[in-house]
Design an enzyme around this catalytic site. Structure first.
Site, mmCIF file in Angstrom:
data_model
loop_
_atom_site.group_PDB
_atom_site.id
_atom_site.type_symbol
_atom_site.label_atom_id
_atom_site.label_comp_id
_atom_site.label_asym_id
_atom_site.label_seq_id
_atom_site.Cartn_x
_atom_site.Cartn_y
_atom_site.Cartn_z
ATOM 1 N N SER A 1 0.858 -1.405 0.151
ATOM 2 C CA SER A 1 -0.147 -0.035 0.023
ATOM 3 C C SER A 1 0.942 1.064 0.060
ATOM 4 O O SER A 1 1.702 1.501 -0.818
ATOM 5 C CB SER A 1 -1.090 -0.043 1.062
ATOM 6 O OG SER A 1 -1.931 0.966 1.011
ATOM 7 N N ASP B 1 -10.113 -3.985 -5.382
ATOM 8 C CA ASP B 1 -9.100 -3.046 -4.599
ATOM 9 C C ASP B 1 -9.264 -1.427 -5.483
ATOM 10 O O ASP B 1 -9.139 -1.448 -6.794
ATOM 11 C CB ASP B 1 -7.646 -3.461 -4.695
ATOM 12 C CG ASP B 1 -6.773 -2.238 -3.875
ATOM 13 O OD1 ASP B 1 -7.478 -1.350 -3.342
ATOM 14 O OD2 ASP B 1 -5.664 -2.461 -3.705
ATOM 15 N N HIS C 1 -8.078 -4.812 -1.092
ATOM 16 C CA HIS C 1 -6.942 -4.174 -0.565
ATOM 17 C C HIS C 1 -6.667 -4.643 0.743
ATOM 18 O O HIS C 1 -7.230 -4.746 1.761
ATOM 19 C CB HIS C 1 -7.243 -2.725 -0.646
ATOM 20 C CG HIS C 1 -6.096 -1.718 -0.257
ATOM 21 N ND1 HIS C 1 -5.046 -1.382 -1.365
ATOM 22 C CD2 HIS C 1 -5.402 -1.323 0.924
ATOM 23 C CE1 HIS C 1 -4.064 -0.831 -0.821
ATOM 24 N NE2 HIS C 1 -4.272 -0.859 0.571
#
Length: 302
Positions: free
Chosen positions: A148, A246, A276
């Site tokens: 991320s 995501d 995600h």
């Protein structure tokens, strides 16, 4: 493919998002409370905390050896969450599966530390790893990886190192990376396709990243939004792992395609049914633990 049923089951139990304004201290405390005790974590040959200059790191050694390939890992958390503790299990799994010595970086976070403090810490840790005899680097493999926002740092560090003539980085591994901090919802189809119901929601991207942006990070800067970099040539080979459900899926895959077009050896791997954060939260599901074995195969190929 629909969202994996085990993920859907967990998401159904989660409380509603916290009301505005977001309180970093409250969210950090909640996140840290979910960390397993050390006795229940994946055992390795050794795990120890150390300073990389002024940057705290945690060093994971899978087995005793005379020298090691190194993997420098940057945790995610929208630039204000995450820590050595909350992502300890990822670093342990990476060390176990890759056979590399993993160095997890406790970089400074927003909002307490203004941009570019966190990025500066990440690059400093990589340079320290290469230069420090303490880690017994084998001189062959020095990879950067992150999930991320940590994937954002990994991409930015690879670019910074290239521009500064530091050529030691051999690989970059980006797990569902946040690469474009301009949150116009029409920029990528996945921002609308996966806007609601999959954990990370598109409406939450701007407020969660606001601590970083308000600290001086400009979304138009390629070191803040690595996808904005005009020339991707000469960057290290990349493995980009994305999640089907995501909002950030398309920017990660576009970055991978642009790397390929620039002549960079790049693997793009989309995980069906995942959302995600699946490497952090759902790697106990066998098909998602494969992210670690896929990383190992990528890093250990010659």
């Amino acid at each position: 493919m629909t969202l994996h049923p085990e993920i859907a089951k967990v998401l159904a139990t989660l409380p509603a998002p916290p009301p505005d304004p977001i309180d970093p201290a409250v969210l950090r405390t909640a996140e840290e409370s979910q960390v397993l005790p050390v006795s229940e974590r994946l055992p390795l040959h050794s795990v120890r905390d150390a300073p990389a200059g002024e940057v705290p790191v945690r060093i994971y050694t899978p087995a005793e050896a005379d020298s090691y390939g190194l993997l420098i890992y940057f945790h995610g958390g929208a630039f204000f969450l995450g820590s050595l503790e909350t992502h300890d299990h990822i670093a342990r799994s990476l060390a176990r599966e890759t056979g590399l010595r993993v160095v997890s970086v406790g970089y400074r976070r927003a909002p307490e530390a203004a941009y570019p403090a966190g990025l500066t810490d990440c690059l400093a840790a990589v340079r320290w790893a290469a230069d420090s005899g303490e880690l017994c680097w084998d001189g062959v493999t020095l990879a950067v990886a992150g999930d991320s926002s940590g994937g954002n740092f990994a991409a930015a560090v690879a670019a910074l190192a290239h521009d500064e003539g530091f050529g030691a980085i051999t690989h970059q591994v980006l797990y569902y990376p946040s690469l474009d901090l301009d949150f116009d919802v029409d920029r990528y189809p996945s921002l609308r396709e996966n806007a609601v119901g999959y954990g990370l929601e598109t409406a939450g991207l701007k407020p969660f990243n606001a601590f970083y942006l308000d600290s001086g990070a400009d979304p138009a800067d390629p070191l803040v939004s690595p996808i904005r970099r005009a020339d991707l040539g000469g960057l290290p080979p990349a493995l980009i792992i994305t999640a089907e459900h995501d909002p950030l899926r398309d920017e990660g895959e576009l970055y991978g395609r642009r790397l390929r077009e620039a002549g960079v050896d790049t693997t793009i791997s989309r995980y069906p049914g995942a959302g995600h954060g699946f490497v952090q939260h759902f790697s106990w599901i066998p098909e998602y633990h494969r992210a670690f074995t896929e990383t190992a195969a990528f890093l250990n190929r010659r």
